[in-house]
Design an enzyme around this catalytic site. Structure first.
Site, mmCIF file in Angstrom:
data_model
loop_
_atom_site.group_PDB
_atom_site.id
_atom_site.type_symbol
_atom_site.label_atom_id
_atom_site.label_comp_id
_atom_site.label_asym_id
_atom_site.label_seq_id
_atom_site.Cartn_x
_atom_site.Cartn_y
_atom_site.Cartn_z
ATOM 1 N N HIS A 118 8.943 37.511 -40.762
ATOM 2 C CA HIS A 118 8.846 37.921 -39.357
ATOM 3 C C HIS A 118 9.405 36.807 -38.494
ATOM 4 O O HIS A 118 9.046 35.641 -38.664
ATOM 5 C CB HIS A 118 7.389 38.181 -38.993
ATOM 6 C CG HIS A 118 7.162 38.354 -37.518
ATOM 7 N ND1 HIS A 118 7.905 39.223 -36.752
ATOM 8 C CD2 HIS A 118 6.275 37.765 -36.669
ATOM 9 C CE1 HIS A 118 7.489 39.157 -35.499
ATOM 10 N NE2 HIS A 118 6.510 38.290 -35.416
ATOM 11 N N SER A 176 -1.297 29.627 -39.672
ATOM 12 C CA SER A 176 -1.025 29.947 -38.267
ATOM 13 C C SER A 176 -0.749 28.691 -37.451
ATOM 14 O O SER A 176 -1.460 27.686 -37.578
ATOM 15 C CB SER A 176 -2.241 30.671 -37.680
ATOM 16 O OG SER A 176 -2.022 30.990 -36.327
ATOM 17 N N GLY A 177 0.285 28.749 -36.620
ATOM 18 C CA GLY A 177 0.501 27.709 -35.613
ATOM 19 C C GLY A 177 0.729 26.309 -36.146
ATOM 20 O O GLY A 177 0.413 25.336 -35.465
ATOM 21 N N GLY A 216 7.165 32.740 -36.049
ATOM 22 C CA GLY A 216 7.644 33.319 -37.289
ATOM 23 C C GLY A 216 6.713 33.053 -38.462
ATOM 24 O O GLY A 216 5.839 32.181 -38.403
ATOM 25 N N ASN A 217 6.906 33.819 -39.524
ATOM 26 C CA ASN A 217 6.120 33.617 -40.730
ATOM 27 C C ASN A 217 6.728 34.376 -41.897
ATOM 28 O O ASN A 217 7.369 35.410 -41.705
ATOM 29 C CB ASN A 217 4.649 34.038 -40.534
ATOM 30 C CG ASN A 217 4.517 35.349 -39.768
ATOM 31 O OD1 ASN A 217 4.795 36.412 -40.304
ATOM 32 N ND2 ASN A 217 4.109 35.266 -38.500
ATOM 33 N N SER A 225 -1.535 33.035 -41.024
ATOM 34 C CA SER A 225 -0.802 33.541 -39.858
ATOM 35 C C SER A 225 -1.571 34.644 -39.151
ATOM 36 O O SER A 225 -2.180 35.501 -39.803
ATOM 37 C CB SER A 225 0.551 34.083 -40.321
ATOM 38 O OG SER A 225 1.133 34.879 -39.309
ATOM 39 N N SER A 226 -1.533 34.629 -37.820
ATOM 40 C CA SER A 226 -2.233 35.678 -37.074
ATOM 41 C C SER A 226 -1.638 37.064 -37.344
ATOM 42 O O SER A 226 -2.278 38.076 -37.078
ATOM 43 C CB SER A 226 -2.198 35.366 -35.570
ATOM 44 O OG SER A 226 -0.867 35.167 -35.145
ATOM 45 N N ASP A 227 -0.422 37.107 -37.896
ATOM 46 C CA ASP A 227 0.201 38.395 -38.219
ATOM 47 C C ASP A 227 -0.128 38.858 -39.639
ATOM 48 O O ASP A 227 0.459 39.849 -40.124
ATOM 49 C CB ASP A 227 1.726 38.295 -38.061
ATOM 50 C CG ASP A 227 2.134 38.126 -36.603
ATOM 51 O OD1 ASP A 227 1.556 38.821 -35.751
ATOM 52 O OD2 ASP A 227 3.026 37.312 -36.332
ATOM 53 N N ASP A 250 26.547 46.279 -45.607
ATOM 54 C CA ASP A 250 26.416 45.448 -46.809
ATOM 55 C C ASP A 250 24.949 45.194 -47.152
ATOM 56 O O ASP A 250 24.608 44.966 -48.312
ATOM 57 C CB ASP A 250 27.114 44.094 -46.606
ATOM 58 C CG ASP A 250 28.627 44.185 -46.780
ATOM 59 O OD1 ASP A 250 29.098 45.089 -47.491
ATOM 60 O OD2 ASP A 250 29.333 43.336 -46.212
#
Lengths: 232, 232, 232, 232
Positions: free
Chosen positions: D94, D44-45, D27-28, D73-75, D119
């Site tokens: 994410h 990352s990581g 996640g990030n 982050s790799s994303d 909602d």
């Protein structure tokens, strides 16, 4: 009276709560004193958060209150029938744990789908037969005990120390209150896993009896090699 | 004003959170003061982590704010309709608890598949009828209350103190806010177990009415023998 | 002897418990000393609540107890077979985690339904072939190890560091005990998610191999760019 | 540099972990500085247990590292594409949360089965189209962002601040990192409930648009009456 056993029963009841098998005031555990045959059981409808050993109720084997100012669990007659039928039993636990209860409500015996099950239960865990309306209206809780005992007419209750009461939920037992609670914990876990197994493979069948026996006996047989020599 | 009831309502709201039935700012609990008929209810959209008794809003039976600097829950009109219709009700709880909400979203009444259900709800928990687009665009929250009341046209709301609002989620009630919360906890558990029961046995039917009545009445009837004499 | 490795193995065992992958005395983790080839493993049937590094058992590669007053895990022969077959392996973990066990009990290989799976396992996680009754009655635990090794006859055990033992549960491994435990954690999560994926889309197939490789290699390949340069 | 925003992003990442939406280093969360357009994102990581605000990485809108000694982050390229496409977005989250990931792995859009969904999300949460092998082998993470943006070709990303990346998992966003995290929490809950709803009623359809709008607008519309006047 039976001070140590009251502590044991109180702690066993709290262990059910800590394992997530009971909420609110549900569930109950009892134990039998080996010397006198008297029974120590949880009081009815008492909060787990305020439960104390001295609240445990002491009963004669016939259910007469010998000591204690609280009413015993409303399921007491079920416990008494089991103790009377099976002298090896030293403790009994009853929960409404989610997945064991689902099998009970589906009126289905719990198949032995893997070695986790076989480590504690030597084969299928049976479900009771339905009670008649007369039995429900009569000595309902004692009839529930009778239905459990009848489900073991041709099996040893110490090989499979658990039963699903149809439409209600599970009872487990063992040599002590602690063992009964451990069996409730294992039963809930294998009830969950069996349900998931069946979803992944609807035609799933039980594991071969050679594997059931190997696992049950390596832990509970005369030549058991699971655990340490001093452990049970 | 109503200091004790505000504490009770605040604690009941926090109990919903502690039982895992609400996250974020979801859910709400209210209670009715027996003397004045005034309602104490959770404020709208306030964090559970910072909730205090003095933030609770006091309303007249018609919904006028009598005391409090916060807006009341957006679901307040639903609560008011229920209080007006059913004088026995002293507390109401609303959650989006996972499994009760799933039944509500499936627009299905919750069948009584076992004694855990019957211990608190004397039979099927109903689901409301859909609202029309006009009702949704109009007094939506009050119409939700009307739909709940209509679902009990031929049943006692104290025998089955819960209703599933279709497409939305559950409301429960009781003699007090605490009882309403307890009914939310039980409802979520039996909604989960019923779903699992149906998966294990798709044709599962409700337990016989003799068993429903035995369990409901041993706990809530005039000759109840569950719990201690002083307990409710 | 091997003081640091004992601490590592003890902590890895406790990490299984903390991650919710084992209850009671279930599960076990071992590690191999790179210098001597000796194995450090959890003792059999010991409570996680009282587990200490000095209780870990030191074994020769052939399984002779070199140090320790406790019996080693009853699954020790399975570990030994894996260490002998695969020199890259530095740690092994065995759990009865719920969803991985369900796939194992269903005798189904675990398909790679998404990138979470591919981040740690480069494709399908295999399931072992059934043992014969003779194998079960004989060196059962060593035969379990053989079945795991045979499931990787044409694949690298470091590309997919996990195997489902049919009717039993998962084993995972890695360069260290810590990596083996991490793989157990990931395996349980992807076993759960794959089951839910299949429910939502019964015909669900595995993701394309291009996507499997991209995710596996961005984390574990020679040009990995996931994580920090100093991390593994 | 951007000290307050780093604290906000760090806390938002930890909130994902506390809500049970991420394990290990998965996640990030990122946020955009309104003044400079720079992005603050999780490294990352890195372990959640040791995560500190000063570890957050500051990037230019094009992804150049402006400050920070850790790899982002790799994303990160996915986040950058979303920020570039949608100026209203101030934060992105994410996760690999269980049930949202299951819908993503099943390549199914998430239907709006109830008011809990409405909602926060005004209708169906879309799923991305599959990437080609070339896109996977090329700028994979940026292509993932493109696929998300394309899924909103004819809808407002602020009406439905969430997207399922097929075969991977969910991304959510909002005016801030905190709102993005809240949307991840709600998405996971409604992904779970929708799955259960479908099991109870396979033909379940979405709730009527009048009800979707009523709930979305009473909370997010110009005349919103959910929450307190000062709240968002």
């Amino acid at each position: 009276m039976l001070h140590k056993l009251k502590i044991e029963v109180c702690e066993a009841n709290l262990a059910l709560r800590d394992a997530g098998l009971v909420i609110l005031t549900w569930g109950n555990v009892s134990a039998r004193d080996r010397d006198t045959g008297n029974i120590v059981i949880k009081p009815s409808g008492v909060s787990y958060d305020r439960m104390l050993p001295e609240q445990m109720v002491v009963l004669s084997p016939d259910g007469a209150v010998i000591e204690g100012s609280f009413r015993p669990s409303s399921d007491t007659p079920t416990h008494l029938v089991i103790y009377k039928a099976w002298p090896e039993v030293g403790g009994i636990a009853h929960t409404h744990s989610t997945h064991a209860t689902a099998w009970a409500q589906a009126w289905r015996a719990l198949p032995c789908c893997g070695t986790t099950h076989a480590d504690n239960f030597r084969g299928t865990v049976p479900v009771t037969k339905p009670l008649s309306d007369e039995q429900i209206a009569g000595h309902y809780e004692a009839e529930t005990g009778n239905a459990i005992v009848q489900a073991f007419a041709d099996r040893s209750p110490m090989d499979v120390p658990a039963c699903l009461v149809g439409g209600h939920g599970p009872f487990t037992w063992g040599r002590s209150a602690g063992h009964a609670v451990e069996n409730s914990i294992v039963l809930e876990q294998v009830a969950l896993t069996a349900m998931l197994t069946e979803r992944l493979r609807p035609e799933a069948s039980e594991i071969p009896s050679a594997l059931v026996d190997r696992h049950f006996l390596r832990k509970h047989g005369p030549d058991a090699y699971y655990g340490q020599r001093t452990a049970g």
